[in-house]
Write a protein that holds these residues in place. Structure first.
Motif, PDB file in Angstrom:
ATOM      1  N   SER A  25       0.826  -1.211   0.000  1.00  0.00           N
ATOM      2  CA  SER A  25       0.000   0.000   0.000  1.00  0.00           C
ATOM      3  C   SER A  25       0.857   1.257   0.000  1.00  0.00           C
TER       4      SER A  25
ATOM      5  N   VAL B 181       2.417   1.659  -3.499  1.00  0.00           N
ATOM      6  CA  VAL B 181       1.427   2.151  -4.467  1.00  0.00           C
ATOM      7  C   VAL B 181       1.158   3.637  -4.226  1.00  0.00           C
ATOM      8  N   SER B 182       1.004   4.027  -2.960  1.00  0.00           N
ATOM      9  CA  SER B 182       0.766   5.439  -2.633  1.00  0.00           C
ATOM     10  C   SER B 182       1.915   6.311  -3.084  1.00  0.00           C
TER      11      SER B 182
ATOM     12  N   LEU C 131       1.889   6.649  -6.914  1.00  0.00           N
ATOM     13  CA  LEU C 131       0.795   7.519  -7.367  1.00  0.00           C
ATOM     14  C   LEU C 131       1.019   8.973  -6.954  1.00  0.00           C
TER      15      LEU C 131
ATOM     16  N   SER D 291      -4.970   2.775  -2.675  1.00  0.00           N
ATOM     17  CA  SER D 291      -3.770   2.033  -2.281  1.00  0.00           C
ATOM     18  C   SER D 291      -4.058   0.913  -1.291  1.00  0.00           C
TER      19      SER D 291
ATOM     20  N   ILE E  12      -5.575  -2.291  -2.933  1.00  0.00           N
ATOM     21  CA  ILE E  12      -4.555  -2.966  -3.733  1.00  0.00           C
ATOM     22  C   ILE E  12      -3.589  -3.714  -2.817  1.00  0.00           C
TER      23      ILE E  12
END
Length: 150
Positions: free
Chosen positions: A20, A23-24, A27, A56, A59
């Motif tokens: 997470s 992904v954060s 992004l 996030s 995912i």
């Protein structure tokens, strides 16, 4: 047996939080590049930041959780750890830690998203593994759950 479950859950939590956060970060880097070349208002950045966090966590949970039980508890822990760690990481990057209404919203949204994501991940895992009880829970007909007897 109990120690094995705790070990699995611990790895699920750590894996999910790290995914997470990754992904954060990706992004938010994309958002910062876009914000550099366009004129995005501060309010829009705050809203997009919340959306990134909401995206996030699911995912991370779907990819990271390997067990098929305790989704609510796993999601809660993952949500709390994600919010605390992301707050710390981004406070280090920006050089300041502000505890304000936005930080409170981050915390609440992180917990809610974590709870939802944990339940979603565990149920998807149960359905994928062919767990009959999970199939029974998701079979809806006429707003009533109808279990199939196999």
């Amino acid at each position: 047996m109990e120690k094995e479950k705790i070990k699995v859950w611990t790895f699920d939590i750590l894996r999910s939080v790290l995914i997470s956060l990754l992904v954060s970060t990706i992004l938010l880097l994309i958002l910062s590049v876009i914000a550099t070349f366009t004129q995005i208002s501060d309010k829009a950045v705050v809203i997009i930041n919340q959306i990134i966090k909401i995206i996030s966590l699911p995912i991370g949970c779907i990819v990271g959780i390997k067990s098929d039980k305790r989704g609510l508890a796993l999601g809660l822990i993952i949500g709390i750890l994600y919010v605390v760690l992301s707050f710390g990481v981004f406070a280090l990057i920006s050089g300041k830690a502000e505890f304000n209404a936005i930080a409170l919203y981050d915390f609440l949204i992180g917990i809610a998203s974590g709870l939802f994501s944990g339940v979603l991940a565990v149920n998807l895992r149960s359905m994928k593994s062919g767990n009959v009880k999970a199939r029974r829970r998701v079979k809806f007909r006429n707003k009533k759950v109808k279990a199939q007897n196999n």
